[in-house]
Design a protein around this motif. Structure first.
Motif, PDB file in Angstrom:
ATOM      1  N   PHE A  91      -5.091  -0.619  -0.901  1.00  0.00           N
ATOM      2  CA  PHE A  91      -4.612  -0.011   0.348  1.00  0.00           C
ATOM      3  C   PHE A  91      -3.626   1.120   0.047  1.00  0.00           C
ATOM      4  O   PHE A  91      -3.528   2.093   0.798  1.00  0.00           O
ATOM      5  N   CYS A 114      -5.380  -7.190  -1.310  1.00  0.00           N
ATOM      6  CA  CYS A 114      -4.058  -7.628  -0.849  1.00  0.00           C
ATOM      7  C   CYS A 114      -4.370  -8.601   0.275  1.00  0.00           C
ATOM      8  O   CYS A 114      -5.167  -8.266   1.163  1.00  0.00           O
ATOM      9  N   SER A 115      -3.774  -9.794   0.252  1.00  0.00           N
ATOM     10  CA  SER A 115      -4.144 -10.783   1.267  1.00  0.00           C
ATOM     11  C   SER A 115      -3.849 -10.266   2.679  1.00  0.00           C
ATOM     12  O   SER A 115      -4.557 -10.598   3.633  1.00  0.00           O
ATOM     13  N   LEU A 116      -2.824  -9.441   2.817  1.00  0.00           N
ATOM     14  CA  LEU A 116      -2.490  -8.925   4.155  1.00  0.00           C
ATOM     15  C   LEU A 116      -3.580  -7.993   4.677  1.00  0.00           C
ATOM     16  O   LEU A 116      -3.994  -8.082   5.829  1.00  0.00           O
ATOM     17  N   ASN A 142       0.600  -2.208   4.472  1.00  0.00           N
ATOM     18  CA  ASN A 142      -0.319  -3.082   3.725  1.00  0.00           C
ATOM     19  C   ASN A 142      -1.539  -3.392   4.591  1.00  0.00           C
ATOM     20  O   ASN A 142      -1.726  -4.504   5.094  1.00  0.00           O
ATOM     21  N   CYS A 208       1.427 -12.622   3.142  1.00  0.00           N
ATOM     22  CA  CYS A 208       1.319 -12.253   1.725  1.00  0.00           C
ATOM     23  C   CYS A 208       1.207 -13.544   0.925  1.00  0.00           C
ATOM     24  O   CYS A 208       2.101 -14.393   0.983  1.00  0.00           O
ATOM     25  N   VAL A 210       1.652 -14.074  -2.030  1.00  0.00           N
ATOM     26  CA  VAL A 210       2.676 -14.180  -3.082  1.00  0.00           C
ATOM     27  C   VAL A 210       4.019 -14.600  -2.471  1.00  0.00           C
ATOM     28  O   VAL A 210       4.619 -15.594  -2.870  1.00  0.00           O
ATOM     29  N   HIS A 211       4.460 -13.866  -1.476  1.00  0.00           N
ATOM     30  CA  HIS A 211       5.802 -14.115  -0.933  1.00  0.00           C
ATOM     31  C   HIS A 211       5.894 -15.385  -0.105  1.00  0.00           C
ATOM     32  O   HIS A 211       6.968 -15.954   0.038  1.00  0.00           O
ATOM     33  N   CYS A 305       1.230 -11.289  -8.421  1.00  0.00           N
ATOM     34  CA  CYS A 305       0.181 -10.878  -7.489  1.00  0.00           C
ATOM     35  C   CYS A 305      -1.097 -10.645  -8.300  1.00  0.00           C
ATOM     36  O   CYS A 305      -1.152  -9.735  -9.132  1.00  0.00           O
ATOM     37  N   TRP A 307      -3.706  -9.274  -7.541  1.00  0.00           N
ATOM     38  CA  TRP A 307      -4.325  -7.958  -7.283  1.00  0.00           C
ATOM     39  C   TRP A 307      -3.615  -6.861  -8.058  1.00  0.00           C
ATOM     40  O   TRP A 307      -4.262  -5.996  -8.657  1.00  0.00           O
ATOM     41  N   MET A 308      -2.293  -6.911  -8.041  1.00  0.00           N
ATOM     42  CA  MET A 308      -1.519  -5.920  -8.811  1.00  0.00           C
ATOM     43  C   MET A 308      -1.827  -6.079 -10.312  1.00  0.00           C
ATOM     44  O   MET A 308      -1.824  -5.103 -11.063  1.00  0.00           O
TER      45      MET A 308
HETATM   46 FE1  SF4 Z   1      -0.371  -7.782  -0.990  1.00  0.00          FE
HETATM   47 FE2  SF4 Z   1       0.168  -8.554  -3.489  1.00  0.00          FE
HETATM   48 FE3  SF4 Z   1       1.991  -7.132  -2.092  1.00  0.00          FE
HETATM   49 FE4  SF4 Z   1       1.426  -9.661  -1.434  1.00  0.00          FE
HETATM   50  S1  SF4 Z   1       2.353  -8.942  -3.347  1.00  0.00           S
HETATM   51  S2  SF4 Z   1       1.650  -7.939  -0.043  1.00  0.00           S
HETATM   52  S3  SF4 Z   1      -0.763  -9.815  -1.864  1.00  0.00           S
HETATM   53  S4  SF4 Z   1      -0.030  -6.441  -2.732  1.00  0.00           S
END
Ligand code: SF4
Ligand code: 13P
Length: 356
Positions: A91, A114-116, A142, A208, A210-211, A305, A307-308
């Motif tokens: 994104f 990104c899950s969002l 996001n 998210c 992760v968070h 994360c 994805w990152m």
């Molecule tokens: Fe998206 Fe990863 Fe950021 Fe979470 S940490 S908002 S999943 S990019």
């Protein structure tokens, strides 16, 4: 400017004293880093790096090419380079493409989601508009261009409160992050009603992945284990805006990744920060630990994360080699419908104009 050589790259990597970079890693990775930096310079390619990149990838970007979502969007909007390699997630690369439609924007793994953004159906925006006619729609950055194209303004974790306050009316629709929305509501303190997916409307938002892992109990455990009592002037807990509202209330500071980094930098300059825990993606802490070696950072290394983490030296080098040889870039290139880009650009540019 000192000449770039493989030996200098190795010296730099050894000097970082990064405990995750053993001599074996350095000997294996240094030639890749060297080739990337050499081609980046030769071809004049911009390499943007989000604060969540692992240090080896993060340091491929110069200081002004690194940052949070807001800073990277600003950079992408103004750069004159023909090629932008985005080390972040899809994104973010889409946002760069929307802002610079004539540039070639490349990402080393187009599946970096990104899950969002992935778990949100843009049709929910139309449903919320129907339920709350007249309320402006603010969308978290996001999200994909297709969703942004349906909204009035975007925001990031660095500017959401300010932008929400300045939008007309006494209510605002916020999508897609429901934890972020609850934090925004908490921060606005009743000054403006925040309408978001869920809330008995039958609409669905996202979080998210992760968070959401950080809980209030985790933070209380960190306080106990690392002797960081609440209100201590030299030992602080930081949290990203995407964490749960009770986590933000417990943290000593919360904000975007760059706001967290800036606050740490200011305390380091004032000589007051001894210890820090950052409730966010763990490579942010790795990068902070390199920048501020005098601070003792405690890390939740398991909070990465996925994805990152897809951004890797091999893919980045492959992009640069293809640019150099005039090869096929379709595997890496962000391509969007011109009509979607035109519509998505308006809410992003509105945000940039309101947060300069
Ligand atoms: Fe998206 Fe990863 Fe950021 Fe979470 S940490 S908002 S999943 S990019
Ligand atoms: P920042 O805008 O704070 O860099 O955050 C981006 C992100 O994806 C956080 O998870």
């Amino acid at each position: 400017m000192t000449e770039l050589t493989l030996e200098r790259v190795k010296e730099d990597l050894y000097s970082r004293k990064d405990p995750t970079l053993t001599p074996v890693d350095i000997e294996a990775k240094a030639p890749l880093v060297y080739d990337i930096l050499e081609l980046k310079r030769k071809l004049g390619v911009v390499v943007l790096g989000h604060n969540y990149m692992e240090p080896l990838v993060f340091n491929l970007s110069s200081r002004d090419e690194q940052g949070d979502s807001l800073g990277l969007s600003r950079f992408a909007a103004t750069t004159g380079a023909e090629y932008i390699i985005f080390n972040g997630v899809r994104f973010m690369a889409e946002t760069a493409k929307v802002l610079s439609p004539d540039k070639r924007v490349l990402i080393s793994d187009k599946e970096a989601g990104c899950s969002l953004a992935d778990e949100f159906d843009p049709a929910e925006i139309d449903r919320l508009r129907e339920l709350h006619p007249g309320a402006p729609v603010m969308i978290y950055i996001n999200s994909y261009a297709e969703a942004k194209a349906r909204c009035d303004i975007t925001c990031t974790s660095a500017n959401s409160v300010d932008i929400a306050r300045r939008m007309p009316g006494d209510e605002i629709i916020f999508v897609p992050d429901i934890l972020f929305a609850a934090n925004l509501e908490q921060e606005l303190g009743g000054g403006k009603k925040v309408i978001y997916p869920g809330q008995d409307s039958g609409t669905r938002g996202a979080v998210c992945e992760v968070h959401e892992k950080f809980t209030l109990d985790d933070l209380l455990d960190v306080r106990k284990s690392f002797e960081m009592p609440r209100g201590h002037p030299n030992k602080l807990i930081y949290a990203h805006w995407e964490c749960r509202p009770d986590v933000l209330r417990e943290a000593d500071f919360y904000g975007s990744t760059s706001q967290i980094s800036k606050d740490i930098g200011q305390r380091v300059a004032a000589g007051t920060l001894e210890r820090a825990f950052v409730a966010s993606e763990c490579e942010l802490t790795s990068n902070l630990a390199q920048e501020f070696p005098g601070v003792q950072f405690n890390t939740a290394c398991s909070v990465r994360c996925q994805w990152m983490a897809k951004m890797a030296l091999e893919g980045i080098l492959d992009i640069l080699r293809r640019i150099d040889s005039g090869g096929d870039l379709s595997k890496y290139e962000i391509e969007l419908e011109p009509e979607i880009m035109d519509r998505a650009r308006l809410p992003i540019e509105k945000m940039l104009a309101m947060s300069s």
